[in-house]
Design an enzyme around this catalytic site. Structure first.
Site, mmCIF file in Angstrom:
data_model
loop_
_atom_site.group_PDB
_atom_site.id
_atom_site.type_symbol
_atom_site.label_atom_id
_atom_site.label_comp_id
_atom_site.label_asym_id
_atom_site.label_seq_id
_atom_site.Cartn_x
_atom_site.Cartn_y
_atom_site.Cartn_z
ATOM 1 N N LYS A 120 0.850 -1.193 0.000
ATOM 2 C CA LYS A 120 0.000 0.000 0.000
ATOM 3 C C LYS A 120 0.890 1.249 0.000
ATOM 4 O O LYS A 120 1.913 1.293 0.668
ATOM 5 C CB LYS A 120 -0.904 0.010 1.235
ATOM 6 C CG LYS A 120 -2.003 -1.040 1.185
ATOM 7 C CD LYS A 120 -2.812 -1.070 2.457
ATOM 8 C CE LYS A 120 -3.631 0.157 2.699
ATOM 9 N NZ LYS A 120 -4.778 0.341 1.782
ATOM 10 N N SER A 121 0.430 2.283 -0.702
ATOM 11 C CA SER A 121 1.222 3.513 -0.811
ATOM 12 C C SER A 121 1.455 4.169 0.544
ATOM 13 O O SER A 121 2.488 4.790 0.773
ATOM 14 C CB SER A 121 0.550 4.493 -1.770
ATOM 15 O OG SER A 121 -0.752 4.815 -1.330
ATOM 16 N N TYR A 123 2.172 2.824 3.401
ATOM 17 C CA TYR A 123 3.387 2.264 3.989
ATOM 18 C C TYR A 123 4.607 2.530 3.106
ATOM 19 O O TYR A 123 5.705 2.780 3.605
ATOM 20 C CB TYR A 123 3.230 0.763 4.229
ATOM 21 C CG TYR A 123 2.475 0.438 5.493
ATOM 22 C CD1 TYR A 123 2.998 0.757 6.740
ATOM 23 C CD2 TYR A 123 1.245 -0.191 5.446
ATOM 24 C CE1 TYR A 123 2.315 0.463 7.904
ATOM 25 C CE2 TYR A 123 0.545 -0.496 6.612
ATOM 26 C CZ TYR A 123 1.088 -0.168 7.840
ATOM 27 O OH TYR A 123 0.412 -0.456 9.000
ATOM 28 N N THR A 144 1.179 -15.590 4.350
ATOM 29 C CA THR A 144 2.271 -15.054 5.148
ATOM 30 C C THR A 144 2.794 -13.853 4.377
ATOM 31 O O THR A 144 3.073 -13.945 3.188
ATOM 32 C CB THR A 144 3.383 -16.099 5.353
ATOM 33 O OG1 THR A 144 2.856 -17.184 6.141
ATOM 34 C CG2 THR A 144 4.578 -15.506 6.082
ATOM 35 N N GLU A 146 5.459 -10.547 3.956
ATOM 36 C CA GLU A 146 6.850 -10.190 4.228
ATOM 37 C C GLU A 146 7.015 -8.681 4.127
ATOM 38 O O GLU A 146 6.580 -8.074 3.147
ATOM 39 C CB GLU A 146 7.789 -10.881 3.234
ATOM 40 C CG GLU A 146 7.683 -12.396 3.226
ATOM 41 C CD GLU A 146 6.593 -12.942 2.302
ATOM 42 O OE1 GLU A 146 6.056 -12.176 1.461
ATOM 43 O OE2 GLU A 146 6.265 -14.126 2.424
ATOM 44 N N TYR A 178 -2.317 -25.385 -7.918
ATOM 45 C CA TYR A 178 -1.468 -25.469 -6.721
ATOM 46 C C TYR A 178 -1.965 -26.587 -5.801
ATOM 47 O O TYR A 178 -1.183 -27.350 -5.257
ATOM 48 C CB TYR A 178 -1.498 -24.121 -5.996
ATOM 49 C CG TYR A 178 -0.426 -23.966 -4.956
ATOM 50 C CD1 TYR A 178 0.848 -23.522 -5.312
ATOM 51 C CD2 TYR A 178 -0.672 -24.222 -3.623
ATOM 52 C CE1 TYR A 178 1.838 -23.367 -4.365
ATOM 53 C CE2 TYR A 178 0.307 -24.062 -2.665
ATOM 54 C CZ TYR A 178 1.575 -23.638 -3.040
ATOM 55 O OH TYR A 178 2.554 -23.485 -2.099
ATOM 56 N N GLN A 188 -2.199 -22.683 4.815
ATOM 57 C CA GLN A 188 -1.459 -21.970 5.855
ATOM 58 C C GLN A 188 -2.416 -21.491 6.940
ATOM 59 O O GLN A 188 -3.476 -20.937 6.637
ATOM 60 C CB GLN A 188 -0.728 -20.755 5.259
ATOM 61 C CG GLN A 188 0.448 -21.128 4.429
ATOM 62 C CD GLN A 188 1.226 -19.914 3.936
ATOM 63 O OE1 GLN A 188 2.362 -20.074 3.625
ATOM 64 N NE2 GLN A 188 0.657 -18.738 3.846
#
Length: 197
Positions: A120-121, A123, A144, A146, A178, A188
């Protein structure tokens, strides 16, 4: 083809995203424009995921070790506490560090869709980089996420608020999804997952 808000809402009703927010939320009290949050929910051509408050881990240097993606050493990760004040619940990502968090929403990707996750801009302007990651056809679970803090200052990373945007791309049906190939990150949980090769 990039999918739009109508499609995202239809697929969410069928279980693609849970919990799901059908409109973009910018304030918890929108009528009075009070309690601002980092936007989350469905936008014109994407969905802004929220960060789960369950867990956030940062990398710490362990003297004498070298990071190896084939033999990941969990001793390099350190949990950080969740803080809270009038601005909301947040984790602190130290300057020049790297952290892992988990999406609040659970995803079930349709078999003809690949999802790309972008930062997102809000951040990005602080020097926080959210790594671009795909969620492939028929992937299920909590992503997850990063984060890299490229700035020289510690930064708040807000939980339960928008953290990244998902873009949904439709392709021709693939031969093997997948799920079919039992990918290592399938299903997950709402905790950081470090799958082995």
């Amino acid at each position: 083809m990039l999918k739009n808000d109508r499609w995202i809402n239809e697929q969410a009703a069928a279980g693609m995203l849970e919990p799901f927010q059908p409109q973009l939320v910018r304030h918890l009290d929108p009528e009075n424009s009070e309690k601002p949050v980092l936007s989350f929910g469905c936008s014109s051509y994407g969905y802004d995921l929220r960060l789960s408050p369950q867990e956030f881990l940062i990398f710490r240097h362990v003297p004498g070790t070298i990071m190896n993606p084939k033999r990941f050493n969990p001793a390099n990760l350190e949990p950080v506490p969740l803080h809270e004040d009038e601005d909301g619940a947040y984790f602190i990502l130290p300057a020049h560090s790297y952290g892992l968090g988990v999406a609040l929403e659970k995803m079930r990707v349709p078999p003809n869709i690949t999802v790309i996750c972008l930062g997102k801009s809000t951040y990005a302007r602080l020097g926080i980089i959210v790594n671009t990651t795909p969620a492939e056809a028929s992937w299920e679970g909590h992503l997850t996420l990063e984060f890299s803090n490229s700035s020289g200052a510690d930064c708040r990373i807000y939980a339960n608020e928008g953290i990244c945007q998902l873009l949904f791309f439709e392709g021709d049906p693939c031969e093997t999804t997948y799920k079919d190939r039992a990918g290592k990150y399938q299903h997950q949980p709402e905790r950081v997952t470090l799958a082995r090769i």
